[in-house]
Design a protein around this motif. Sequence first.
Motif, PDB file in Angstrom:
ATOM      1  N   ILE A 289     -15.423  -6.808  20.749  1.00 54.09           N
ATOM      2  CA  ILE A 289     -15.276  -5.589  21.382  1.00 54.09           C
ATOM      3  C   ILE A 289     -14.251  -5.755  22.319  1.00 54.09           C
ATOM      4  O   ILE A 289     -13.278  -4.982  22.411  1.00 54.09           O
ATOM      5  CB  ILE A 289     -16.480  -4.994  22.251  1.00 54.09           C
ATOM      6  N   ASP A 290     -14.160  -6.753  22.945  1.00 49.85           N
ATOM      7  CA  ASP A 290     -12.879  -7.006  24.093  1.00 49.85           C
ATOM      8  C   ASP A 290     -11.730  -7.037  23.240  1.00 49.85           C
ATOM      9  O   ASP A 290     -10.667  -6.617  23.561  1.00 49.85           O
ATOM     10  CB  ASP A 290     -13.174  -8.490  24.765  1.00 49.85           C
ATOM     11  N   ASP A 291     -11.497  -7.756  22.315  1.00 46.61           N
ATOM     12  CA  ASP A 291     -10.373  -7.947  21.282  1.00 46.61           C
ATOM     13  C   ASP A 291      -9.895  -6.671  20.765  1.00 46.61           C
ATOM     14  O   ASP A 291      -8.759  -6.104  20.635  1.00 46.61           O
ATOM     15  CB  ASP A 291     -10.610  -8.654  19.928  1.00 46.61           C
TER      16      ASP A 291
ATOM     17  N   ALA B 128     -10.242   6.908  22.709  1.00 48.10           N
ATOM     18  CA  ALA B 128     -10.923   5.673  21.786  1.00 48.10           C
ATOM     19  C   ALA B 128     -11.141   4.520  22.874  1.00 48.10           C
ATOM     20  O   ALA B 128     -12.245   3.652  22.640  1.00 48.10           O
ATOM     21  CB  ALA B 128      -9.853   5.272  20.755  1.00 48.10           C
ATOM     22  N   GLN B 129     -10.160   4.258  23.543  1.00 52.05           N
ATOM     23  CA  GLN B 129     -10.496   3.095  24.612  1.00 52.05           C
ATOM     24  C   GLN B 129     -11.536   3.260  25.407  1.00 52.05           C
ATOM     25  O   GLN B 129     -12.399   2.473  25.727  1.00 52.05           O
ATOM     26  CB  GLN B 129      -9.080   2.895  25.460  1.00 52.05           C
ATOM     27  N   MET B 130     -11.828   4.507  26.042  1.00 46.94           N
ATOM     28  CA  MET B 130     -12.857   4.680  26.782  1.00 46.94           C
ATOM     29  C   MET B 130     -14.300   4.766  25.739  1.00 46.94           C
ATOM     30  O   MET B 130     -15.431   4.083  26.681  1.00 46.94           O
ATOM     31  CB  MET B 130     -12.829   6.055  27.612  1.00 46.94           C
ATOM     32  N   SER B 131     -14.213   4.922  24.720  1.00 42.28           N
ATOM     33  CA  SER B 131     -15.229   4.875  23.824  1.00 42.28           C
ATOM     34  C   SER B 131     -15.756   3.439  23.819  1.00 42.28           C
ATOM     35  O   SER B 131     -16.847   2.981  23.812  1.00 42.28           O
ATOM     36  CB  SER B 131     -15.123   5.486  22.372  1.00 42.28           C
ATOM     37  N   LEU B 132     -14.628   2.568  23.567  1.00 43.29           N
ATOM     38  CA  LEU B 132     -14.856   1.130  23.614  1.00 43.29           C
ATOM     39  C   LEU B 132     -15.514   0.430  24.986  1.00 43.29           C
ATOM     40  O   LEU B 132     -16.169  -0.345  24.853  1.00 43.29           O
ATOM     41  CB  LEU B 132     -13.673   0.184  23.282  1.00 43.29           C
ATOM     42  N   VAL B 133     -14.936   1.070  25.984  1.00 45.97           N
ATOM     43  CA  VAL B 133     -15.357   0.728  27.342  1.00 45.97           C
ATOM     44  C   VAL B 133     -16.829   0.863  27.342  1.00 45.97           C
ATOM     45  O   VAL B 133     -17.768   0.392  27.760  1.00 45.97           O
ATOM     46  CB  VAL B 133     -14.554   1.343  28.457  1.00 45.97           C
TER      47      VAL B 133
ATOM     48  N   ILE C 279      -8.408  -4.863  23.727  1.00 45.04           N
ATOM     49  CA  ILE C 279      -6.906  -5.418  23.899  1.00 45.04           C
ATOM     50  C   ILE C 279      -6.021  -4.702  22.914  1.00 45.04           C
ATOM     51  O   ILE C 279      -4.736  -4.400  23.148  1.00 45.04           O
ATOM     52  CB  ILE C 279      -6.928  -6.922  23.808  1.00 45.04           C
ATOM     53  N   ALA C 280      -6.416  -4.620  21.550  1.00 48.28           N
ATOM     54  CA  ALA C 280      -5.508  -4.248  20.450  1.00 48.28           C
ATOM     55  C   ALA C 280      -5.175  -2.672  20.921  1.00 48.28           C
ATOM     56  O   ALA C 280      -4.138  -2.286  20.436  1.00 48.28           O
ATOM     57  CB  ALA C 280      -6.282  -4.256  18.997  1.00 48.28           C
ATOM     58  N   LEU C 281      -6.298  -2.019  21.142  1.00 46.95           N
ATOM     59  CA  LEU C 281      -5.808  -0.322  21.383  1.00 46.95           C
ATOM     60  C   LEU C 281      -4.820  -0.390  22.495  1.00 46.95           C
ATOM     61  O   LEU C 281      -4.315   0.329  22.510  1.00 46.95           O
ATOM     62  CB  LEU C 281      -7.152   0.378  21.644  1.00 46.95           C
ATOM     63  N   LEU C 282      -5.307  -0.998  23.682  1.00 47.33           N
ATOM     64  CA  LEU C 282      -4.270  -1.222  24.821  1.00 47.33           C
ATOM     65  C   LEU C 282      -2.819  -1.499  24.327  1.00 47.33           C
ATOM     66  O   LEU C 282      -1.995  -0.940  24.652  1.00 47.33           O
ATOM     67  CB  LEU C 282      -4.660  -2.026  25.928  1.00 47.33           C
ATOM     68  N   SER C 283      -2.777  -2.342  23.485  1.00 48.78           N
ATOM     69  CA  SER C 283      -1.631  -2.823  22.822  1.00 48.78           C
ATOM     70  C   SER C 283      -0.815  -1.781  21.886  1.00 48.78           C
ATOM     71  O   SER C 283       0.462  -1.500  22.153  1.00 48.78           O
ATOM     72  CB  SER C 283      -1.571  -4.195  22.014  1.00 48.78           C
ATOM     73  N   LEU C 284      -1.625  -1.218  21.226  1.00 52.41           N
ATOM     74  CA  LEU C 284      -1.147   0.068  20.333  1.00 52.41           C
ATOM     75  C   LEU C 284      -0.630   1.191  21.527  1.00 52.41           C
ATOM     76  O   LEU C 284       0.345   1.881  21.144  1.00 52.41           O
ATOM     77  CB  LEU C 284      -2.353   0.433  19.455  1.00 52.41           C
TER      78      LEU C 284
ATOM     79  N   VAL D 206     -23.441  -3.021  24.976  1.00 53.50           N
ATOM     80  CA  VAL D 206     -23.812  -4.442  24.447  1.00 53.50           C
ATOM     81  C   VAL D 206     -24.021  -5.375  25.646  1.00 53.50           C
ATOM     82  O   VAL D 206     -24.905  -6.090  25.450  1.00 53.50           O
ATOM     83  CB  VAL D 206     -22.711  -5.043  23.689  1.00 53.50           C
ATOM     84  N   LEU D 207     -23.324  -5.131  26.905  1.00 56.30           N
ATOM     85  CA  LEU D 207     -23.702  -6.017  27.897  1.00 56.30           C
ATOM     86  C   LEU D 207     -25.209  -5.710  28.380  1.00 56.30           C
ATOM     87  O   LEU D 207     -25.819  -6.756  28.852  1.00 56.30           O
ATOM     88  CB  LEU D 207     -22.648  -5.943  29.196  1.00 56.30           C
ATOM     89  N   ARG D 208     -25.485  -4.578  28.334  1.00 56.75           N
ATOM     90  CA  ARG D 208     -26.936  -4.182  28.601  1.00 56.75           C
ATOM     91  C   ARG D 208     -28.035  -4.732  27.898  1.00 56.75           C
ATOM     92  O   ARG D 208     -29.106  -5.150  28.308  1.00 56.75           O
ATOM     93  CB  ARG D 208     -27.027  -2.603  28.844  1.00 56.75           C
ATOM     94  N   VAL D 209     -27.701  -4.401  26.562  1.00 54.20           N
ATOM     95  CA  VAL D 209     -28.542  -5.436  25.704  1.00 54.20           C
ATOM     96  C   VAL D 209     -28.683  -6.793  25.908  1.00 54.20           C
ATOM     97  O   VAL D 209     -29.807  -7.248  25.767  1.00 54.20           O
ATOM     98  CB  VAL D 209     -27.848  -5.025  24.153  1.00 54.20           C
ATOM     99  N   HIS D 210     -27.544  -7.263  25.961  1.00 51.74           N
ATOM    100  CA  HIS D 210     -27.361  -8.664  26.439  1.00 51.74           C
ATOM    101  C   HIS D 210     -28.619  -9.244  27.599  1.00 51.74           C
ATOM    102  O   HIS D 210     -29.286 -10.047  27.510  1.00 51.74           O
ATOM    103  CB  HIS D 210     -25.982  -9.049  26.694  1.00 51.74           C
ATOM    104  N   GLY D 211     -28.469  -8.228  28.544  1.00 52.02           N
ATOM    105  CA  GLY D 211     -29.232  -8.480  29.690  1.00 52.02           C
ATOM    106  C   GLY D 211     -30.783  -8.299  29.387  1.00 52.02           C
ATOM    107  O   GLY D 211     -31.537  -8.932  29.694  1.00 52.02           O
TER     108      GLY D 211
END
Length: 110
Positions: free
Chosen positions: A23-25, A62-67, A28-33, A73-78
């Motif tokens: 997800i982080d990658d 799209a970037q905000m959707s990834l955020v 980053i890819a979307l920010l680069s685009l 996913v971080l909440r699921v991890h917790g």
Amino acid sequence: MHIEVAPIVARLQRDVPVAEALIDDAMIALLSLTTSVVTARRDTAGVPAAKGHAMIQRLTKAQMSLVDISGDVLRVHGELVTIGRETAGYDLHEDCPQRKSAVLPLHAAA
């Protein structure tokens, strides 16, 4: 039914950090685009500032959707950590592996 917990925990400890890194990658890819699109618009002679604005808005959306996805996913991890503590007595935050990028960093691909 008795299920061996160790393989389940091992699989989750492998899969959760990989999902987080991917997800982080993607972010980053979307920010680069987005950077490339805005730079192209700015540097192309004769292109008005309003041109491509809707496209930039879609990239930002799209970037905000990834955020949002990253936060979920971080909440699921917790929640998985909490379940591990409650059901198996694991202290999983200490056992969580360091996050590693699942794919090559963008600068390595160039």
